[in-house]
Design a protein around this motif. Structure first.
Motif, PDB file in Angstrom:
ATOM      1  N   ALA A  94       0.833  -1.203   0.000  1.00  0.00           N
ATOM      2  CA  ALA A  94       0.000   0.000   0.000  1.00  0.00           C
ATOM      3  C   ALA A  94       0.868   1.254   0.000  1.00  0.00           C
ATOM      4  CB  ALA A  94      -0.938   0.005   1.211  1.00  0.00           C
ATOM      5  N   HIS A  95       2.033   1.166   0.618  1.00  0.00           N
ATOM      6  CA  HIS A  95       2.934   2.315   0.608  1.00  0.00           C
ATOM      7  C   HIS A  95       4.367   1.919   0.267  1.00  0.00           C
ATOM      8  CE1 HIS A  95       3.692   0.724   4.581  1.00  0.00           C
ATOM      9  NE2 HIS A  95       4.645   1.569   4.806  1.00  0.00           N
ATOM     10  N   ILE A  96       4.557   0.714  -0.225  1.00  0.00           N
ATOM     11  CA  ILE A  96       5.868   0.205  -0.638  1.00  0.00           C
ATOM     12  C   ILE A  96       6.890   0.405   0.481  1.00  0.00           C
ATOM     13  CG2 ILE A  96       7.511   0.022  -2.522  1.00  0.00           C
ATOM     14  CD1 ILE A  96       5.688   1.576  -4.284  1.00  0.00           C
ATOM     15  N   GLY A  97       6.601  -0.186   1.609  1.00  0.00           N
ATOM     16  CA  GLY A  97       7.504  -0.081   2.740  1.00  0.00           C
ATOM     17  C   GLY A  97       7.615  -1.396   3.482  1.00  0.00           C
ATOM     18  N   TRP A 138      -1.157   8.279   3.321  1.00  0.00           N
ATOM     19  CA  TRP A 138      -1.351   9.728   3.321  1.00  0.00           C
ATOM     20  C   TRP A 138      -0.267  10.428   2.504  1.00  0.00           C
ATOM     21  CZ3 TRP A 138       1.832  13.342   6.140  1.00  0.00           C
ATOM     22  CH2 TRP A 138       1.378  14.662   6.071  1.00  0.00           C
ATOM     23  N   LEU A 139       0.960   9.975   2.650  1.00  0.00           N
ATOM     24  CA  LEU A 139       2.044  10.568   1.867  1.00  0.00           C
ATOM     25  C   LEU A 139       1.890  10.260   0.382  1.00  0.00           C
ATOM     26  CD1 LEU A 139       5.012   9.785   4.267  1.00  0.00           C
ATOM     27  CD2 LEU A 139       4.179  12.061   3.646  1.00  0.00           C
ATOM     28  N   GLY A 140       1.444   9.053   0.056  1.00  0.00           N
ATOM     29  CA  GLY A 140       1.145   8.703  -1.323  1.00  0.00           C
ATOM     30  C   GLY A 140       2.359   8.374  -2.172  1.00  0.00           C
ATOM     31  N   ARG A 141       2.095   8.025  -3.434  1.00  0.00           N
ATOM     32  CA  ARG A 141       3.143   7.587  -4.340  1.00  0.00           C
ATOM     33  C   ARG A 141       4.114   8.703  -4.718  1.00  0.00           C
ATOM     34  NH1 ARG A 141       2.917   2.481  -6.606  1.00  0.00           N
ATOM     35  NH2 ARG A 141       1.952   1.162  -5.024  1.00  0.00           N
ATOM     36  N   SER A 142       3.659   9.951  -4.708  1.00  0.00           N
ATOM     37  CA  SER A 142       4.567  11.038  -5.089  1.00  0.00           C
ATOM     38  C   SER A 142       5.747  11.111  -4.129  1.00  0.00           C
ATOM     39  CB  SER A 142       3.819  12.372  -5.124  1.00  0.00           C
ATOM     40  OG  SER A 142       3.323  12.715  -3.837  1.00  0.00           O
ATOM     41  N   HIS A 143       5.495  10.843  -2.864  1.00  0.00           N
ATOM     42  CA  HIS A 143       6.561  10.833  -1.850  1.00  0.00           C
ATOM     43  C   HIS A 143       7.608   9.776  -2.190  1.00  0.00           C
ATOM     44  CE1 HIS A 143       8.322  10.977   2.211  1.00  0.00           C
ATOM     45  NE2 HIS A 143       8.183   9.666   2.285  1.00  0.00           N
ATOM     46  N   TYR A 144       7.140   8.584  -2.531  1.00  0.00           N
ATOM     47  CA  TYR A 144       8.060   7.486  -2.863  1.00  0.00           C
ATOM     48  C   TYR A 144       8.749   7.738  -4.199  1.00  0.00           C
ATOM     49  CZ  TYR A 144       9.715   2.690  -3.616  1.00  0.00           C
ATOM     50  OH  TYR A 144      10.495   1.589  -3.844  1.00  0.00           O
ATOM     51  N   GLN A 145       7.988   8.175  -5.189  1.00  0.00           N
ATOM     52  CA  GLN A 145       8.554   8.369  -6.522  1.00  0.00           C
ATOM     53  C   GLN A 145       9.574   9.501  -6.543  1.00  0.00           C
ATOM     54  OE1 GLN A 145       7.294   5.202  -7.625  1.00  0.00           O
ATOM     55  NE2 GLN A 145       7.885   6.356  -9.435  1.00  0.00           N
ATOM     56  N   THR A 146       9.414  10.476  -5.656  1.00  0.00           N
ATOM     57  CA  THR A 146      10.373  11.573  -5.572  1.00  0.00           C
ATOM     58  C   THR A 146      11.725  11.088  -5.061  1.00  0.00           C
ATOM     59  OG1 THR A 146       8.628  13.208  -5.234  1.00  0.00           O
ATOM     60  CG2 THR A 146      10.834  13.823  -4.493  1.00  0.00           C
ATOM     61  N   GLY A 147      11.703  10.013  -4.275  1.00  0.00           N
ATOM     62  CA  GLY A 147      12.971   9.469  -3.810  1.00  0.00           C
ATOM     63  C   GLY A 147      13.057   9.175  -2.337  1.00  0.00           C
ATOM     64  N   PHE A 148      11.944   9.325  -1.607  1.00  0.00           N
ATOM     65  CA  PHE A 148      11.964   9.005  -0.181  1.00  0.00           C
ATOM     66  C   PHE A 148      11.656   7.532   0.046  1.00  0.00           C
ATOM     67  CE2 PHE A 148      11.010  13.586  -0.228  1.00  0.00           C
ATOM     68  CZ  PHE A 148      12.046  14.037   0.557  1.00  0.00           C
ATOM     69  N   HIS A 149      12.327   6.935   1.023  1.00  0.00           N
ATOM     70  CA  HIS A 149      12.171   5.521   1.344  1.00  0.00           C
ATOM     71  C   HIS A 149      11.129   5.396   2.451  1.00  0.00           C
ATOM     72  CE1 HIS A 149      14.341   1.540   2.687  1.00  0.00           C
ATOM     73  NE2 HIS A 149      13.182   1.332   2.084  1.00  0.00           N
ATOM     74  N   GLN A 150       9.955   4.854   2.116  1.00  0.00           N
ATOM     75  CA  GLN A 150       8.847   4.795   3.070  1.00  0.00           C
ATOM     76  C   GLN A 150       9.185   3.976   4.315  1.00  0.00           C
ATOM     77  OE1 GLN A 150       6.061   6.528   3.044  1.00  0.00           O
ATOM     78  NE2 GLN A 150       4.792   6.125   1.267  1.00  0.00           N
ATOM     79  N   THR A 151      10.041   2.979   4.190  1.00  0.00           N
ATOM     80  CA  THR A 151      10.449   2.216   5.363  1.00  0.00           C
ATOM     81  C   THR A 151      11.028   3.145   6.413  1.00  0.00           C
ATOM     82  OG1 THR A 151      10.947   0.307   3.974  1.00  0.00           O
ATOM     83  CG2 THR A 151      11.947   0.334   6.167  1.00  0.00           C
ATOM     84  N   ALA A 152      11.777   4.132   5.977  1.00  0.00           N
ATOM     85  CA  ALA A 152      12.434   5.068   6.884  1.00  0.00           C
ATOM     86  C   ALA A 152      11.518   6.203   7.311  1.00  0.00           C
ATOM     87  CB  ALA A 152      13.681   5.638   6.214  1.00  0.00           C
ATOM     88  N   THR A 153      10.679   6.688   6.406  1.00  0.00           N
ATOM     89  CA  THR A 153       9.868   7.868   6.716  1.00  0.00           C
ATOM     90  C   THR A 153       8.572   7.481   7.429  1.00  0.00           C
ATOM     91  OG1 THR A 153       9.006   7.809   4.439  1.00  0.00           O
ATOM     92  CG2 THR A 153      10.888   9.243   4.883  1.00  0.00           C
ATOM     93  N   GLY A 231       5.257  21.511   7.217  1.00  0.00           N
ATOM     94  CA  GLY A 231       5.341  20.223   7.887  1.00  0.00           C
ATOM     95  C   GLY A 231       5.894  19.130   6.989  1.00  0.00           C
ATOM     96  N   PHE A 232       5.858  17.922   7.522  1.00  0.00           N
ATOM     97  CA  PHE A 232       6.488  16.794   6.836  1.00  0.00           C
ATOM     98  C   PHE A 232       5.857  16.533   5.467  1.00  0.00           C
ATOM     99  CE2 PHE A 232       7.600  12.379   5.991  1.00  0.00           C
ATOM    100  CZ  PHE A 232       8.939  12.359   6.361  1.00  0.00           C
ATOM    101  N   GLY A 233       4.547  16.517   5.409  1.00  0.00           N
ATOM    102  CA  GLY A 233       3.876  16.254   4.139  1.00  0.00           C
ATOM    103  C   GLY A 233       4.189  17.302   3.094  1.00  0.00           C
ATOM    104  N   ALA A 234       4.118  18.559   3.486  1.00  0.00           N
ATOM    105  CA  ALA A 234       4.335  19.654   2.545  1.00  0.00           C
ATOM    106  C   ALA A 234       5.768  19.688   2.028  1.00  0.00           C
ATOM    107  CB  ALA A 234       3.996  20.980   3.216  1.00  0.00           C
ATOM    108  N   THR A 235       6.713  19.322   2.859  1.00  0.00           N
ATOM    109  CA  THR A 235       8.121  19.419   2.469  1.00  0.00           C
ATOM    110  C   THR A 235       8.682  18.122   1.911  1.00  0.00           C
ATOM    111  OG1 THR A 235       8.793  18.897   4.738  1.00  0.00           O
ATOM    112  CG2 THR A 235       8.597  21.229   4.155  1.00  0.00           C
ATOM    113  N   HIS A 236       7.895  17.031   1.983  1.00  0.00           N
ATOM    114  CA  HIS A 236       8.380  15.742   1.513  1.00  0.00           C
ATOM    115  C   HIS A 236       7.495  15.159   0.405  1.00  0.00           C
ATOM    116  CE1 HIS A 236      10.698  16.126   5.191  1.00  0.00           C
ATOM    117  NE2 HIS A 236      11.421  15.093   4.845  1.00  0.00           N
ATOM    118  N   HIS A 237       6.897  16.063  -0.378  1.00  0.00           N
ATOM    119  CA  HIS A 237       6.115  15.678  -1.560  1.00  0.00           C
ATOM    120  C   HIS A 237       4.950  14.745  -1.204  1.00  0.00           C
ATOM    121  CE1 HIS A 237       8.812  17.388  -4.707  1.00  0.00           C
ATOM    122  NE2 HIS A 237       9.680  17.277  -3.726  1.00  0.00           N
ATOM    123  N   GLY A 238       4.301  14.988  -0.076  1.00  0.00           N
ATOM    124  CA  GLY A 238       3.127  14.204   0.296  1.00  0.00           C
ATOM    125  C   GLY A 238       1.909  14.622  -0.483  1.00  0.00           C
ATOM    126  N   GLU A 239       1.057  13.660  -0.806  1.00  0.00           N
ATOM    127  CA  GLU A 239      -0.171  13.961  -1.540  1.00  0.00           C
ATOM    128  C   GLU A 239      -1.297  14.378  -0.607  1.00  0.00           C
ATOM    129  OE1 GLU A 239      -0.905  10.403  -3.742  1.00  0.00           O
ATOM    130  OE2 GLU A 239       0.713  10.761  -5.168  1.00  0.00           O
TER     131      GLU A 239
END
Length: 429
Positions: A94-97, A138-153, A231-239
């Motif tokens: 669901a969030h690739i983590g 909540w963060l969505g695919r844009s967060h992951y596709q931008t380059g953030f590792h969901q396991t860590a975030t 916040g975290f969502g706004a600065t980390h490409h959250g959807e």
């Protein structure tokens, strides 16, 4: 207070109604986490992090994979890293983590410090992993596709919630923990293929323990730092998909759909291997084989002619040929230079084609086999398809036995299912 933080904090601190299936899946993930951690303790990245932790010394608050104890924050940094060293732990698509490697280290360490029963560890871990999945959605695919590792975030928030629940934080304390974790969670996909990837899991676990220990001491943070301005969502490409993240929270356990790895290779290869299992492939019968997969995997795990065991773990053609030749793809030692150089494997590998297919999801693969007698068989597998719980239990326990031996597997499974203290499990790391 923003809606996401408020609802997650209330859920994290309040009473929960678990289901038998959610409890069983959590226990299976705990066993899986333990097994991959024990099996990965001698990996180079594991030895480096263990060395750093023990050179620093400090109070022996929590046990570390491979023996010895360290301060809780250091112990979970090591245990998160070590349990992800083999990249053989569970995945939530669901969030690739990877939820377990971030949350279980934090939960077990905090419970060991307080001498709590394992049943509380498992409940807190379930709540934490659920929060990890929800934050990931909540963060969505844009967060992951931008380059953030969901396991860590997203994983850091799950680790913090599990740790906070075990020390008895109420909703106001949880809002502080979530806000503080927002400034601590970090991890990049740029580390994939290096020691930095498992380290990301350790960072998430350690961040969760650190923020809880600070809030326990009266530390104040911006409780809106998860989804507020800057916040975290706004600065980390959250959807910012609140509906998807919060729907059914408290009534539905999304963590139950976690996928356990049953092959010691890239998760992108698993759907193809599961399809192969249903077709009863044997090398002498195969004239030609074609695997179709989602395009995203073509650049991840489609090495055409690997020569090393590590390269084999990222090669459709090699793992399918290994399976047809009778190699156990669940075993770590099945992947080697000798296997890659086997003339029979190379001959079969070169009769296998890999094609991208946009009509398939990321968890699906389609396999087509032309047999030497002219007949053709086809199968499609989806890793998201529910696995019967009895089958899942049997396969997770079999995997664990291959990694750490049947006796220790049975011992740990008995602890997880019949009770015991957190220390009983921690002392076996």
């Amino acid at each position: 207070m923003t809606q996401l933080t408020t609802q997650l904090a209330d859920f994290a601190a309040g009473p929960v109604t678990t289901t038998a299936s959610a409890r069983l899946v959590t226990s299976l993930s705990a066993l899986d986490w333990f097994a991959v951690g024990r099996a990965g303790q001698a990996e180079p990245v594991s030895e480096i992090v263990r060395d750093m932790v023990f050179v620093e010394q400090g109070a022996g608050q929590a046990h570390v994979f491979g023996g010895g104890a360290a301060p809780a924050r250091s112990a979970v940094l090591a245990n998160g890293t070590i349990s992800h060293a083999l990249d053989y732990d569970d995945t939530h698509f669901a969030h690739i983590g990877h939820p377990s490697v971030a949350v279980f280290p934090a939960a077990l360490a905090m419970a060991e410090m307080r001498d709590l029963p394992l049943v509380e560890v498992l409940e807190a871990a379930l709540v934490g992993m659920e929060v990890s999945v929800r934050v990931g959605l909540w963060l969505g695919r844009s967060h992951y596709q931008t380059g953030f590792h969901q396991t860590a975030t997203a994983g850091a928030f799950g680790a913090a919630v599990a740790a906070g629940r075990l020390v008895g934080l109420q909703a106001d304390g949880m809002t502080q923990v979530l806000g503080l974790t927002a400034t601590r969670a970090a991890g990049l996909k740029a580390q994939f293929g290096t020691m930095g990837k498992p380290y990301n899991a350790g960072l998430a676990a350690a961040a969760g323990v650190e923020t809880v220990q600070l809030v326990q001491r009266g530390f104040q943070a911006n409780p809106d730092a998860l989804e507020g301005d800057f916040g975290f969502g706004a600065t980390h490409h959250g959807e910012g998909n609140l509906n998807e993240a919060l729907e059914g929270l408290g009534a539905e356990w999304l963590f139950e759909s976690v996928s356990h790895k049953f092959h010691a290779c890239c998760h992108g290869l698993h759907a193809a291997l599961e399809a192969a299992r249903t077709l009863d492939i044997a090398e002498p019968e195969v004239a030609e084989m074609t695997v179709r997969t989602h395009p995203r995997w073509m650049s991840v795990c489609n090495q055409p002619e690997p020569t090393t065991g590590l390269g084999a773990k990222f090669s459709y053609r090699t793992v399918l040929a290994m399976h047809a030749l009778g190699h156990d793809t669940a075993r770590l030692d099945s992947y080697s230079e000798a296997v890659c150089a086997n003339p029979r494997l190379i001959a079969l590998r070169d009769r296998i084609k890999v094609e991208a297919d946009e009509t398939l999801t990321e968890t699906q693969a389609h396999l087509s086999i032309l047999r030497r007698d002219g007949s053709r068989d086809e199968a499609t597998h989806d890793l998201q398809a529910p696995l019967p719980l009895a089958t899942r239990e049997e396969r997770v326990r079999t995997k664990a036995a291959k990694l750490i031996g049947g006796a220790l597997t049975d011992e740990v499974w008995s602890l997880l299912r019949t009770g015991g203290r957190a220390a009983d499990l921690a002392e076996r790391l």
